[in-house]
Every structure is written in structure tokens, then in C-alpha cells.
Write an enzyme that holds these catalytic residues in place. Sequence first.
Site, PDB file in Angstrom:
ATOM      1  N   ALA A  15       7.559  24.083  71.085  1.00  0.00           N
ATOM      2  CA  ALA A  15       6.294  24.798  71.259  1.00  0.00           C
ATOM      3  C   ALA A  15       6.390  25.775  72.427  1.00  0.00           C
ATOM      4  CB  ALA A  15       5.153  23.803  71.476  1.00  0.00           C
ATOM      5  N   LEU A  16       6.829  26.975  72.120  1.00  0.00           N
ATOM      6  CA  LEU A  16       6.916  28.046  73.111  1.00  0.00           C
ATOM      7  C   LEU A  16       5.953  29.174  72.757  1.00  0.00           C
ATOM      8  CD1 LEU A  16       8.238  29.574  75.494  1.00  0.00           C
ATOM      9  CD2 LEU A  16      10.034  30.309  73.900  1.00  0.00           C
ATOM     10  N   SER A  55       7.431  37.534  71.134  1.00  0.00           N
ATOM     11  CA  SER A  55       8.612  38.132  71.752  1.00  0.00           C
ATOM     12  C   SER A  55       8.506  38.139  73.271  1.00  0.00           C
ATOM     13  CB  SER A  55       8.799  39.564  71.237  1.00  0.00           C
ATOM     14  OG  SER A  55       9.047  39.566  69.844  1.00  0.00           O
ATOM     15  N   ILE A  99       4.415  26.947  65.031  1.00  0.00           N
ATOM     16  CA  ILE A  99       5.192  25.769  65.396  1.00  0.00           C
ATOM     17  C   ILE A  99       5.755  25.109  64.134  1.00  0.00           C
ATOM     18  CG2 ILE A  99       5.194  23.591  66.639  1.00  0.00           C
ATOM     19  CD1 ILE A  99       4.643  26.181  68.320  1.00  0.00           C
ATOM     20  N   ARG A 102      27.479  34.945  32.047  1.00  0.00           N
ATOM     21  CA  ARG A 102      26.655  35.922  31.338  1.00  0.00           C
ATOM     22  C   ARG A 102      27.550  36.965  30.661  1.00  0.00           C
ATOM     23  NH1 ARG A 102      21.929  37.448  28.795  1.00  0.00           N
ATOM     24  NH2 ARG A 102      21.198  39.495  29.490  1.00  0.00           N
ATOM     25  N   LEU A 151      21.494  38.643  38.866  1.00  0.00           N
ATOM     26  CA  LEU A 151      20.887  37.885  37.773  1.00  0.00           C
ATOM     27  C   LEU A 151      19.910  38.716  36.950  1.00  0.00           C
ATOM     28  CD1 LEU A 151      22.120  35.524  39.486  1.00  0.00           C
ATOM     29  CD2 LEU A 151      20.188  34.155  38.746  1.00  0.00           C
ATOM     30  N   GLU A 185      13.014  32.577  66.300  1.00  0.00           N
ATOM     31  CA  GLU A 185      14.007  32.436  67.383  1.00  0.00           C
ATOM     32  C   GLU A 185      14.330  33.787  68.027  1.00  0.00           C
ATOM     33  OE1 GLU A 185      14.090  29.565  67.963  1.00  0.00           O
ATOM     34  OE2 GLU A 185      14.807  28.217  66.422  1.00  0.00           O
ATOM     35  N   THR A 242      12.930  37.948  67.199  1.00  0.00           N
ATOM     36  CA  THR A 242      13.153  38.884  66.105  1.00  0.00           C
ATOM     37  C   THR A 242      14.500  39.589  66.273  1.00  0.00           C
ATOM     38  OG1 THR A 242      12.162  40.781  67.239  1.00  0.00           O
ATOM     39  CG2 THR A 242      10.666  39.325  65.997  1.00  0.00           C
TER      40      THR A 242
END
Length: 378
Positions: A126-127, A134, A159, A266, A336, A361, A363
Amino acid sequence: MPVDRLLPGREYEDLLALATELARDELKPLAAEYEEAERFPREQFRLLGKSGLLGLPYSERWGGGEVPYEVYLQVLEEIAAAWMSVGVGLSVHTMSCYALAHHGTDEQRDRWLPDMLEGQLLGAYALSESHAGSDAAALSTRARLDGDQYVVNGTKAWITHGGEADFYTTMVRTGESEISCLLVDGHTPGLSAAPPERKMGLTGSTTAQMIFADARVDADRLIGPAGAGMRIALSSLDSGRLGIAACAVGLAQAALDEAVAYAKGRTQFGKPIIDFQGLEFLLADMAAAVDSARATYLDAARRRDRGMPFGRQASVAKLIATDAAMKVTTDAVQVLGGAGYTRDFPVERYMREAKVPQIFEGTNQIQRMVIARHLKRT
């Protein structure tokens, strides 16, 4: 996964084999169902704990595996390739244990760390706050010392495991210019979770605001000295960024594997589409991106294991790996074709999951700032 692993010793091969088996047999078969239902995989985290995978980089004295970070990250990559929400959760839990493991007293570690590393307690970090993402130093959650307890007020945002965690490694303002670290019990009166965020991906991983309203936290839960919180936070993030890089590589590898398998099976114009040069080159570029990203996190991890500075390399790894994951998963959907845009195949989920690692963590714009600052100091 068809990847040649780079382990520093043969003694770690059994560990990686265990992680591969667990990921294949216990995690991957449940991933789509849990993500669709937005169901939190708590039992899977308990399984990781019982298997010895929740505390790999920490000391054996407190129940950890005491393995090199290089090995831990390759295990983490394997878990994330099977189920990204669990991989990210494992990375976040490992980062949440960092403050106590590296800055706590032996008495504090003896009291709490074994249950954290063995899976009895799941962690959250929890920061961030709504106005302090940022710019983490701008946080406003305050803790006022009242006798032998801190009274905490404020709101933490974004969080991972919010409302599900048993403990929150929490950065709080204990003075006008003083940020400290508290290890907050998840059942603390006055601590509550807001409704979970509605996200485009990682829907099995609960993300929520955590609200502190006169929450009382015992003073013996202060980790490190008062005022050391920002130093602890930034140090934790260096290692946490490597975890996210490994998760991103695992996700990209899973997307590449799915794309190659589909292209082999395919058929168009009488031959497998993998034989067409347009697809060959696209898949080759995807493979090159995965291998290059893996090399960046391994390089940073080896520096960390040797006690060398690795902050710049951690930012490089996080930047390169998460950008690669976004590109590779997008290209997997393209391989695909229309099938890739449906939920019949997992690549559309991989693509949605690849976006947020570029954001949390720190940007990727912040990673570029960190790298540039290191360059200016050289």
C-alpha cells in the site's frame, strides 16, 4: 513451455520442474473460469505456500527458499504464463514481504515472516494514493503516534489484493517531511476496502482502495526507523519491478506458444499458415521480443544476486518486458485472426492482461525517467 532455462545450478532444476507441473496441472486449467467469474484465487495462493513457492528469495530461517533472485524470477515467469493474476499476485506478495524481511528486526521477523512465507498470510503493498501514484512522495495518509499505537487516516489506491490480504505493507506520513512503513494487520478495526475496481484484465486479481478511518496500529509494527519509509519503498520497487518483468515475459511466452500452435494447425490454400512468410516473420519477431525481454530481467537479477547496483537494470527490464508483452499479445491475436478476437481462445485475455504491467510498479514513462537519471549520474 519450450524454453531453455538458464539456472545457476542443477539443484534448482527440481524446483523449476515443480513450478512447471503446478502451473500446468493446477493453475492453467482454472484461469479462464476464474477470470470470467472475477473470482479471487485464494486457494491457489495457499497451494503455492504449501509448495514452498511463496517465499523463494527469502531466508530459510523464516521459512523461505533462499534461492537466487534469478531462479525465483524464472519460477515466477512459469506461474504467470499459466495464470497472470496468480503470477502478479505472487510478485506483489513477495514485494510486500520485502520491508519486513530486509528492514525488520529479528523479533518482528520471528513473529510474522514465517506465516507470510508459508502461505498463511497473504500480503498487499500500500503505497499509491489517488493523487500520489507516480509522485509517491506526495502521499497524504497520516499516522499519528498516540501512546503505543499509531492512529492512521487516509485512503490508499490501486491496491492489489485490496480487501483480500491479511497484511498491508503501508507507507504513511508520520511527520510533515517524514514517511514511515507500517505492517498493518488486514483485520485492523477502522481499515476497510472500497468496492473492487472494474478492470479490463486481471479480473481474478482484486484491486481496491483501502480506507483508514482512525485505524489503530500497534507501534511495534513500525518497520525500520521512523522516516525510512520512502527509502524502503523505493528499494522494494526495484525488486518488484523485476517480478513484473518476469510476469510480463511469462504472459508473452504463453501468447507466443498459443500463436505458434494455432499457425501450425490452421490450413489455408493447402498448407499450414505458419509456412507463409508473412506469418513466419511475425512469429520470429514475437520470439525475438520474448527472448530479448527475458535476457533483460535475468541480467538485472544476476546483478542483484551479486550485490551489485541493479536499479537502472530493473527499470530497463520492466520497460522492455512489459512493452514486449503488449506487442506480442497483440500480434498473437492477429495470428489467430477472427478466432483470436473471441473468448474461445485465450489470446484476447492475454492482450487485455498485458496492458496494466505497462502501468503499475511505476509507469513505463517513469521507468524512462529513472533510467535517464541513472545515466546523468554516470
